[in-house]
Design a protein around this motif. Structure first.
Motif, mmCIF file in Angstrom:
data_model
loop_
_atom_site.group_PDB
_atom_site.id
_atom_site.type_symbol
_atom_site.label_atom_id
_atom_site.label_comp_id
_atom_site.label_asym_id
_atom_site.label_seq_id
_atom_site.Cartn_x
_atom_site.Cartn_y
_atom_site.Cartn_z
ATOM 1 N N SER A 1 0.857 -1.179 0.000
ATOM 2 C CA SER A 1 0.000 0.000 0.000
ATOM 3 C C SER A 1 0.893 1.228 0.000
ATOM 4 O O SER A 1 1.913 1.257 0.706
ATOM 5 C CB SER A 1 -0.901 0.014 1.234
ATOM 6 O OG SER A 1 -1.783 1.130 1.217
ATOM 7 N N GLY A 2 0.553 2.212 -0.810
ATOM 8 C CA GLY A 2 1.355 3.420 -0.847
ATOM 9 C C GLY A 2 2.797 3.128 -1.208
ATOM 10 O O GLY A 2 3.090 2.494 -2.215
ATOM 11 N N ASP A 3 3.705 3.541 -0.340
ATOM 12 C CA ASP A 3 5.140 3.400 -0.596
ATOM 13 C C ASP A 3 5.760 2.192 0.087
ATOM 14 O O ASP A 3 6.986 2.128 0.254
ATOM 15 C CB ASP A 3 5.874 4.668 -0.124
ATOM 16 C CG ASP A 3 5.530 5.876 -0.970
ATOM 17 O OD1 ASP A 3 5.251 5.707 -2.168
ATOM 18 O OD2 ASP A 3 5.530 6.988 -0.421
ATOM 19 N N VAL B 1 -3.108 5.331 5.315
ATOM 20 C CA VAL B 1 -4.263 6.069 5.827
ATOM 21 C C VAL B 1 -4.606 7.148 4.804
ATOM 22 O O VAL B 1 -3.872 8.119 4.642
ATOM 23 C CB VAL B 1 -3.954 6.688 7.213
ATOM 24 C CG1 VAL B 1 -5.150 7.486 7.711
ATOM 25 C CG2 VAL B 1 -3.580 5.605 8.210
ATOM 26 N N ARG B 2 -5.699 6.927 4.108
ATOM 27 C CA ARG B 2 -6.052 7.778 2.971
ATOM 28 C C ARG B 2 -7.518 8.175 3.049
ATOM 29 O O ARG B 2 -8.277 7.647 3.868
ATOM 30 C CB ARG B 2 -5.800 7.024 1.662
ATOM 31 C CG ARG B 2 -6.532 5.703 1.565
ATOM 32 C CD ARG B 2 -5.988 4.820 0.463
ATOM 33 N NE ARG B 2 -6.725 3.573 0.332
ATOM 34 C CZ ARG B 2 -6.510 2.482 1.055
ATOM 35 N NH1 ARG B 2 -5.568 2.491 1.984
ATOM 36 N NH2 ARG B 2 -7.219 1.386 0.862
ATOM 37 N N ASP B 3 -7.914 9.104 2.186
ATOM 38 C CA ASP B 3 -9.306 9.523 2.150
ATOM 39 C C ASP B 3 -10.183 8.376 1.665
ATOM 40 O O ASP B 3 -9.884 7.741 0.640
ATOM 41 C CB ASP B 3 -9.481 10.727 1.223
ATOM 42 C CG ASP B 3 -8.858 11.991 1.800
ATOM 43 O OD1 ASP B 3 -8.768 12.088 3.039
ATOM 44 O OD2 ASP B 3 -8.458 12.874 1.016
ATOM 45 N N LYS C 1 -10.603 8.240 10.624
ATOM 46 C CA LYS C 1 -9.923 7.669 9.461
ATOM 47 C C LYS C 1 -8.798 6.740 9.890
ATOM 48 O O LYS C 1 -8.694 5.601 9.401
ATOM 49 C CB LYS C 1 -9.395 8.796 8.566
ATOM 50 C CG LYS C 1 -8.851 8.317 7.236
ATOM 51 C CD LYS C 1 -8.709 9.471 6.243
ATOM 52 C CE LYS C 1 -7.741 10.524 6.726
ATOM 53 N NZ LYS C 1 -7.482 11.552 5.697
ATOM 54 N N ALA C 2 -7.964 7.192 10.823
ATOM 55 C CA ALA C 2 -6.866 6.362 11.296
ATOM 56 C C ALA C 2 -7.398 5.134 12.025
ATOM 57 O O ALA C 2 -6.851 4.031 11.892
ATOM 58 C CB ALA C 2 -5.951 7.164 12.215
#
Length: 232
Positions: free
Chosen positions: A91-93, A112-114, A142-143
Motif C-alpha cells: 500500500s502506498g510506498d 491512511v487515505r481519504d 480515518k486512522a
C-alpha cells in the motif's frame, strides 16, 4: 515460534528483477497499467524469492511460488512456497512480506487515505465494532478505520481464504488497544489460536501481522532494501 516481517519500497523495474518472474507472473505483471502497480507486484515477488532463497538454501530464481486462488484456482491467491508460510501486502510506498516456518500467517499494510470510512465500516465491521466506531472522535476516525482494517485483513489472510472470509464475522479489540480477536463467527478463525501484533511502518500507515498457532510468535521487522538491491 518466529515471524519475520520484511519491508521494502516499490523498486524500479530492472532486467534482474524481471528475470525472477515465471511465465504466469510475467503475464500478471504485463497486465498492470500503472507503473506503481507493476513495481509493487515485481517487488513483492522479488521479496518472496529473495527471502525464501536464503531460508531454503537455493537460488532465488529456483523458488517456486504458487498463487492459485482457493476459490477459483486462478493465480491471484495467497502466495505459497513449499516449506514456508508467506504473506504479502502493499500500500502506498510500502511492500511487506511476513514469513514463518510453515505456521499460517497473514500481513497487511494500509496507507491512511481519504475514504468513505463509515460506509466501509458498515460492510466490514461487526455490530459490536460499529457501536465502538461510532464513538470515535471525528478527527481520529480515518486512522481508527484503517487500524481495524489492517488488523482484520491480516487475520483473514492467515486463513488462506482471504476476503472470502467475511470481516464482519470477526470482532476485534478497539483500535487504541493491543490487537486481538475478541469473538469469531467464522469457522476458519479460532479465537484462541490467533496471535496478532501491530507493525511500526511510520506515520500515515497502519500495519498488522496475524499468526495462527499455540504459541505467541516472536515478531522481527527487517529492512529489505539491500536484499532487493542485490537481486536487481
Amino acid at each position: 515460534m518466529r515471524c519475520d516481517v520484511w519491508w521494502a519500497r516499490p523498486a524500479a523495474v530492472t532486467p534482474g528483477l524481471l528475470n525472477l518472474l515465471d511465465d504466469v507472473e510475467q503475464t500478471r505483471f504485463d497486465g498492470y497499467r500503472r507503473e506503481i502497480d507493476k513495481q509493487r507486484f515485481l517487488t513483492g515477488r522479488a521479496l518472496i524469492r529473495g527471502v525464501a532463497a536464503a531460508e531454503l538454501g537455493v537460488a532465488a530464481k529456483d523458488v517456486v511460488i504458487d498463487a492459485s486462488c482457493f476459490d477459483c484456482g486462478k493465480p491471484h491467491g495467497k502466495p505459497k512456497v513449499a516449506g514456508l508460510e508467506v504473506s504479502i501486502s502493499h500500500s502506498g510506498d510500502w511492500v511487506a512480506l511476513a514469513l514463518t516456518d510453515a505456521t499460517p500467517v497473514g500481513v497487511d499494510v494500509e496507507e491512511v487515505r481519504d475514504a468513505e470510512v463509515d460506509g466501509l465500516a458498515g460492510i466490514a465491521f461487526s455490530p459490536a465494532e460499529l457501536t465502538a466506531f461510532e464513538k470515535v472522535p471525528p478527527a481520529r476516525k480515518k486512522a481508527a478505520f484503517f487500524t481495524y482494517w489492517a488488523r482484520k485483513e491480516a487475520v483473514v489472510k492467515a486463513t488462506g481464504k482471504g476476503m472470502s472470509v467475511a470481516m464482519s464475522k470477526l470482532t476485534l479489540s478497539a483500535y487504541d488497544e493491543p490487537p486481538r480477536v475478541v469473538a469469531s463467527n467464522a469457522p476458519e478463525v479460532d479465537v484462541a489460536a490467533v496471535h496478532m501484533a501491530d507493525l511500526d511502518v511510520g506515520d500515515g500507515y497502519r500495519a498488522c501481522v496475524a499468526v495462527f498457532g499455540t504459541d505467541e510468535p516472536k515478531v522481527t521487522e527487517r529492512d529489505a532494501a539491500a536484499l532487493i538491491g542485490a537481486l536487481g
